[in-house]
Each structure stands twice: as structure tokens, then as C-alpha cells.
Motif scaffolding. Structure first.
Motif, PDB file in Angstrom:
ATOM      1  N   GLN A 204       0.789  -1.230   0.000  1.00  0.00           N
ATOM      2  CA  GLN A 204       0.000   0.000   0.000  1.00  0.00           C
ATOM      3  C   GLN A 204       0.818   1.275   0.000  1.00  0.00           C
ATOM      4  O   GLN A 204       0.254   2.363  -0.151  1.00  0.00           O
ATOM      5  CB  GLN A 204      -0.903   0.024   1.235  1.00  0.00           C
ATOM      6  N   GLY A 205       2.123   1.188   0.203  1.00  0.00           N
ATOM      7  CA  GLY A 205       2.931   2.384   0.247  1.00  0.00           C
ATOM      8  C   GLY A 205       4.369   2.093  -0.109  1.00  0.00           C
ATOM      9  O   GLY A 205       4.840   0.944   0.015  1.00  0.00           O
ATOM     10  N   LEU A 206       5.084   3.121  -0.563  1.00  0.00           N
ATOM     11  CA  LEU A 206       6.450   2.983  -1.043  1.00  0.00           C
ATOM     12  C   LEU A 206       7.366   3.882  -0.218  1.00  0.00           C
ATOM     13  O   LEU A 206       7.156   5.094  -0.145  1.00  0.00           O
ATOM     14  CB  LEU A 206       6.524   3.365  -2.524  1.00  0.00           C
ATOM     15  N   GLY A 207       8.373   3.264   0.396  1.00  0.00           N
ATOM     16  CA  GLY A 207       9.326   4.007   1.215  1.00  0.00           C
ATOM     17  C   GLY A 207      10.651   4.168   0.497  1.00  0.00           C
ATOM     18  O   GLY A 207      11.286   3.171   0.136  1.00  0.00           O
ATOM     19  N   THR A 208      11.056   5.399   0.265  1.00  0.00           N
ATOM     20  CA  THR A 208      12.387   5.677  -0.271  1.00  0.00           C
ATOM     21  C   THR A 208      13.202   6.307   0.844  1.00  0.00           C
ATOM     22  O   THR A 208      12.890   7.387   1.345  1.00  0.00           O
ATOM     23  CB  THR A 208      12.323   6.581  -1.518  1.00  0.00           C
ATOM     24  N   GLN A 209      14.231   5.612   1.287  1.00  0.00           N
ATOM     25  CA  GLN A 209      14.962   6.028   2.478  1.00  0.00           C
ATOM     26  C   GLN A 209      15.632   7.391   2.302  1.00  0.00           C
ATOM     27  O   GLN A 209      15.728   8.167   3.240  1.00  0.00           O
ATOM     28  CB  GLN A 209      15.987   4.966   2.865  1.00  0.00           C
ATOM     29  N   SER A 210      16.141   7.649   1.113  1.00  0.00           N
ATOM     30  CA  SER A 210      16.776   8.934   0.825  1.00  0.00           C
ATOM     31  C   SER A 210      17.978   9.216   1.734  1.00  0.00           C
ATOM     32  O   SER A 210      18.134  10.316   2.262  1.00  0.00           O
ATOM     33  CB  SER A 210      15.758  10.079   0.906  1.00  0.00           C
ATOM     34  N   HIS A 211      18.832   8.195   1.904  1.00  0.00           N
ATOM     35  CA  HIS A 211      20.170   8.442   2.437  1.00  0.00           C
ATOM     36  C   HIS A 211      20.984   8.995   1.258  1.00  0.00           C
ATOM     37  O   HIS A 211      21.685   8.250   0.571  1.00  0.00           O
ATOM     38  CB  HIS A 211      20.795   7.155   2.972  1.00  0.00           C
ATOM     39  N   LEU A 212      20.838  10.284   1.012  1.00  0.00           N
ATOM     40  CA  LEU A 212      21.405  10.897  -0.185  1.00  0.00           C
ATOM     41  C   LEU A 212      22.882  11.207  -0.007  1.00  0.00           C
ATOM     42  O   LEU A 212      23.387  11.250   1.117  1.00  0.00           O
ATOM     43  CB  LEU A 212      20.648  12.190  -0.504  1.00  0.00           C
ATOM     44  N   TRP A 213      23.565  11.448  -1.118  1.00  0.00           N
ATOM     45  CA  TRP A 213      24.908  11.993  -1.043  1.00  0.00           C
ATOM     46  C   TRP A 213      24.972  13.244  -1.903  1.00  0.00           C
ATOM     47  O   TRP A 213      24.135  13.480  -2.775  1.00  0.00           O
ATOM     48  CB  TRP A 213      25.977  10.974  -1.425  1.00  0.00           C
ATOM     49  N   ILE A 214      25.961  14.076  -1.643  1.00  0.00           N
ATOM     50  CA  ILE A 214      25.940  15.425  -2.177  1.00  0.00           C
ATOM     51  C   ILE A 214      26.175  15.483  -3.676  1.00  0.00           C
ATOM     52  O   ILE A 214      25.803  16.482  -4.313  1.00  0.00           O
ATOM     53  CB  ILE A 214      26.959  16.325  -1.455  1.00  0.00           C
ATOM     54  N   ASP A 215      26.757  14.450  -4.284  1.00  0.00           N
ATOM     55  CA  ASP A 215      27.110  14.503  -5.697  1.00  0.00           C
ATOM     56  C   ASP A 215      26.107  13.817  -6.613  1.00  0.00           C
ATOM     57  O   ASP A 215      26.424  13.551  -7.780  1.00  0.00           O
ATOM     58  CB  ASP A 215      28.511  13.909  -5.908  1.00  0.00           C
ATOM     59  N   ILE A 216      24.909  13.532  -6.131  1.00  0.00           N
ATOM     60  CA  ILE A 216      23.867  13.047  -7.034  1.00  0.00           C
ATOM     61  C   ILE A 216      23.604  14.134  -8.068  1.00  0.00           C
ATOM     62  O   ILE A 216      23.418  15.302  -7.712  1.00  0.00           O
ATOM     63  CB  ILE A 216      22.582  12.708  -6.264  1.00  0.00           C
ATOM     64  N   PRO A 217      23.597  13.813  -9.369  1.00  0.00           N
ATOM     65  CA  PRO A 217      23.401  14.852 -10.394  1.00  0.00           C
ATOM     66  C   PRO A 217      22.070  15.575 -10.238  1.00  0.00           C
ATOM     67  O   PRO A 217      21.063  14.985  -9.842  1.00  0.00           O
ATOM     68  CB  PRO A 217      23.448  14.054 -11.705  1.00  0.00           C
ATOM     69  N   ASP A 218      22.074  16.854 -10.564  1.00  0.00           N
ATOM     70  CA  ASP A 218      20.854  17.644 -10.535  1.00  0.00           C
ATOM     71  C   ASP A 218      19.770  16.971 -11.376  1.00  0.00           C
ATOM     72  O   ASP A 218      20.029  16.521 -12.496  1.00  0.00           O
ATOM     73  CB  ASP A 218      21.100  19.052 -11.082  1.00  0.00           C
ATOM     74  N   GLY A 219      18.560  16.919 -10.846  1.00  0.00           N
ATOM     75  CA  GLY A 219      17.420  16.371 -11.573  1.00  0.00           C
ATOM     76  C   GLY A 219      17.202  14.890 -11.400  1.00  0.00           C
ATOM     77  O   GLY A 219      16.109  14.384 -11.699  1.00  0.00           O
ATOM     78  N   GLN A 220      18.200  14.165 -10.910  1.00  0.00           N
ATOM     79  CA  GLN A 220      18.084  12.710 -10.817  1.00  0.00           C
ATOM     80  C   GLN A 220      17.107  12.298  -9.715  1.00  0.00           C
ATOM     81  O   GLN A 220      16.359  11.322  -9.872  1.00  0.00           O
ATOM     82  CB  GLN A 220      19.464  12.102 -10.562  1.00  0.00           C
ATOM     83  N   ILE A 221      17.101  13.018  -8.593  1.00  0.00           N
ATOM     84  CA  ILE A 221      16.164  12.716  -7.502  1.00  0.00           C
ATOM     85  C   ILE A 221      14.737  12.933  -7.972  1.00  0.00           C
ATOM     86  O   ILE A 221      13.859  12.077  -7.784  1.00  0.00           O
ATOM     87  CB  ILE A 221      16.478  13.589  -6.277  1.00  0.00           C
ATOM     88  N   ALA A 222      14.488  14.071  -8.601  1.00  0.00           N
ATOM     89  CA  ALA A 222      13.138  14.385  -9.070  1.00  0.00           C
ATOM     90  C   ALA A 222      12.668  13.387 -10.123  1.00  0.00           C
ATOM     91  O   ALA A 222      11.493  12.993 -10.142  1.00  0.00           O
ATOM     92  CB  ALA A 222      13.095  15.802  -9.632  1.00  0.00           C
TER      93      ALA A 222
END
Length: 354
Positions: A228-246
Motif C-alpha cells: 500500500q505504500g512505497l518508502g524511499t529512504q533517501s540516504h542521499l549523497w551530495i554529488d547526485i546529479p541535478d534532476g536525478q532525484i526528481a
């Protein structure tokens, strides 16, 4: 950076959370409004029992938080420390009482995880394994029925490089998709009212892993899994290219299910020993990543904005600050050691109020 009719009924939870927020005064703290009053859905953080004895943490949590996720003490490693016949629920009971006493929702984390439970289940024949698997979910999810509003039923089933699903003690008994489906079926029986999530990390940062997650969700839904739901943890790092998260969040939203940003933090560390970029520049990159995530979350339909959870409140609470390589300079969370807003907190507040 290793780590670690549906929509109609689910739309009620964000609406209730919105009513609760509107009733709370938005007194600024450090120039920042309480995040729980401006976050669509809920604003959450992880918690350990030790936090509940820390007056500074309590004050910060009561100001900003409307949902709690047990960081460790609801996982098998703790619950099964004394074996299958003596489940330890004492610490999570204490967290549940605190959440209830303070008007906070409780998100269960996690029932089935590839990395835990192997020792307790070792040596069981197939019939005993089945009884233990089903019985664990029935006991734990049943114990918190009415106290937990949602569960990470299965945590981190996908390989880090996205090439496939993990092989583990659960998959060796039921198959890689099979153990996930069985866990969701049992969780649905144990708690018919809780919202059931599949939770995973590095989905935004590793496109192949994100794509594998989307394929898994599609298979499960087509098979009738009560996901019923989707969890994205989002342990991000600073060099993810712009626009890739969106871009990934846009793909994730296509299922129409509630989305939980479930474990957000953004370390300033990188893997390169030759990275000489200064702290302020790293913070600017962190702010860009957090802003992109929060803005795309805000663009989700209201019924899909389940909750936005950070994996800790203060930098000193973070799992990144617990190893022997910690130099005391990482700032992965919304608040500093004194509870004052970091650039991350201000980025979140700006996005949530836009």
C-alpha cells in the motif's frame, strides 16, 4: 554511501495529520517554524529509547515531530535477542507509549529484513520455519495493532548495484519475490488497518537500483500483494546529479501509492580522499539535494504525501557520527548539536511553505 478502492481510504491519514498541524501554533524556533506544522503528511524522525531520557532531544522532538520510527529496537536483532520463544518488545512499548502520550504517529520498522533473523531461524525444518515466520509477524504486528499506523513490512530487498534481488535466508525458503509477498499477506492479516510499505535505499542515487525497485513493485501489485505504500529512504549523497532525484520520484509516483521519504540524511563525506572541497561548498550541494527532494515531494498529489522522515534530528544523533572515522564535522541532519537549524532544516522549511 552504503547503508544502509486504495487511495480513497489512504487519503484520510494525511487529512487527519493536516487538521492536527493546523491546530498547533507555529511559534518560530531559531527562526524556523515547527516542521510538523508545515509538512504535508507528517514530519518524522527515528528514535531510540535513549533519546527519551535526553531533555534537549525531547524538547526538539516535541517542537518539530509528528511521527516516530524506531531506529533499532523494533528490528529482529533486538526483538529476537533471546530467541523465538521470548520476544523482547519492552523498548518499543516504551516508544509507543511516548508517541501516544505526545500525539505522534508511530511507523513500524521493520518486520522482515534480509540482514537479520538468520541465527534465530537456523536449523528449523520447513514446517517450523513457516510457523516461526508467520508467527513472528502475527505476534509483533498484532501486538502493535492500533498503536502503529504503518509498517515497513519488508526492508531493503534489492542488491546495491540494482542487478537483482538479494539472496537471503528468507528467499532461500520462499523465493525472492515469494518471501516479500508472504510477509505482506501475513502483515495484512495481523493488522488490517495499518498502511503496509516496501522500504529501500539508494533509489535516487543508483538508477539501476531505482529501476529494479519499480519493476518489483509492479510485479507485486500485479500478483495481488497488499502493498500500500512505497518508502524511499533517501540516504542521499551530495554529488547526485541535478534532476536525478526528481526524475526517480516522478517514476515512483506513477503507481499512485502513498510515498514515505523514510530515512533522510545527507552526509557531507565523499569516498574520495582527494576531495578538497570546503565545508560551505559541500553544504550548498547538500542544500540543493534536499531542496530537490522536498520540492518534488510537494508536487505529489496530496494523498501520496504520506510522511517526510529524517534519520535523526541533530547531527550528533546520526549513524554517520557513530564510527571511529567521525571527525565531528559531518552535518547530515536538520539540526546541529545544540538543536539550532542547519541549512538542511531551512531548505525543508522553504520548500514546504512554497
Amino acid at each position: 554511501m552504503n547503508r544502509r478502492a486504495l487511495l480513497t481510504s489512504l487519503a484520510v491519514a494525511p487529512l487527519i495529520a493536516g487538521c492536527r498541524r493546523s491546530a498547533v501554533a507555529s511559534t518560530p524556533r531559531g527562526g524556523l517554524p515547527p516542521l510538523r506544522t508545515i509538512t504535508p503528511g507528517a514530519f518524522g524522525t527515528c528514535v531510540q529509547v535513549a533519546n527519551l531520557t535526553d531533555p534537549a532531544w525531547l524538547d526538539l522532538a516535541r517542537t518539530h515531530v509528528s511521527q516516530l520510527t524506531p531506529e533499532w529496537e523494533m528490528k529482529m536483532e533486538y526483538i529476537l535477542a533471546d530467541g523465538l520463544d521470548r520476544l523482547r518488545l519492552d523498548r518499543t512499548d516504551r516508544i509507543a507509549r511516548f508517541a501516544a502520550d505526545n500525539g505522534m504517529a508511530l511507523h513500524g520498522h521493520t518486520l522482515i529484513w534480509y540482514s537479520q533473523g538468520q541465527e534465530a531461524f537456523a536449523g528449523l525444518d520447513n514446517a517450523a520455519f513457516d510457523r516461526a515466520f508467520d508467527g513472528y509477524i502475527a505476534t509483533v504486528a498484532g501486538h502493535y495493532r492500533g498503536k502503529v499506523q504503518s509498517w515497513d513490512v519488508v526492508n531493503e530487498p534489492i542488491l546495491d548495484d540494482g542487478s537483482g534481488l538479494r539472496d537471503c535466508h528468507w528467499s532461500r525458503r520462499y523465493g525472492q519475490d515469494g518471501y516479500i509477498r508472504r510477509a505482506f499477506d501475513e502483515a495484512r492479516i495481523a493488522d488490517p488497518e495499518a498502511v503496509l510499505f516496501l522500504n529501500e535505499y539508494n533509489l535516487e542515487g543508483v538508477p539501476a537500483k531505482g529501476a529494479q525497485f519499480l519493476r518489483l513493485v509492479e510485479r507485486l501489485l500485479k500478483a495481488g500483494c497488499p502493498l500500500q505504500g512505497l518508502g524511499t529512504q533517501s540516504h542521499l549523497w551530495i554529488d547526485i546529479p541535478d534532476g536525478q532525484i526528481a526524475a526517480f520520484m516522478h517514476e515512483l509516483a506513477q503507481f499512485g501509492l502513498p510515498i514515505h521519504v523514510s530515512e533522510l540524511d545527507v552526509s557531507l563525506r565523499t569516498d574520495s580522499a582527494l576531495d578538497l572541497r570546503g565545508q560551505q561548498y559541500r553544504l550548498s550541494l547538500q542544500t540543493a539535494r534536499v531542496t530537490e527532494l522536498a520540492e518534488v515531494y510537494m508536487r505529489l498529489p496530496a494523498a501520496q504525501r504520506f510522511a517526510f522522515t529524517t534519520w535523526g534530528l541533530r547531527d550528533t544523533d546520526s549513524w554517520y557520527r557513530r564510527d571511529d572515522k567521525d571527525d565531528g564535522k559531518d552535518r547530515p541532519l536538520p539540526f546541529d548539536a545544540a538543536g539550532q537549524p542547519n541549512p538542511m532544516a531551512r531548505a525543508l522549511a522553504t520548500a514546504f511553505q512554497t
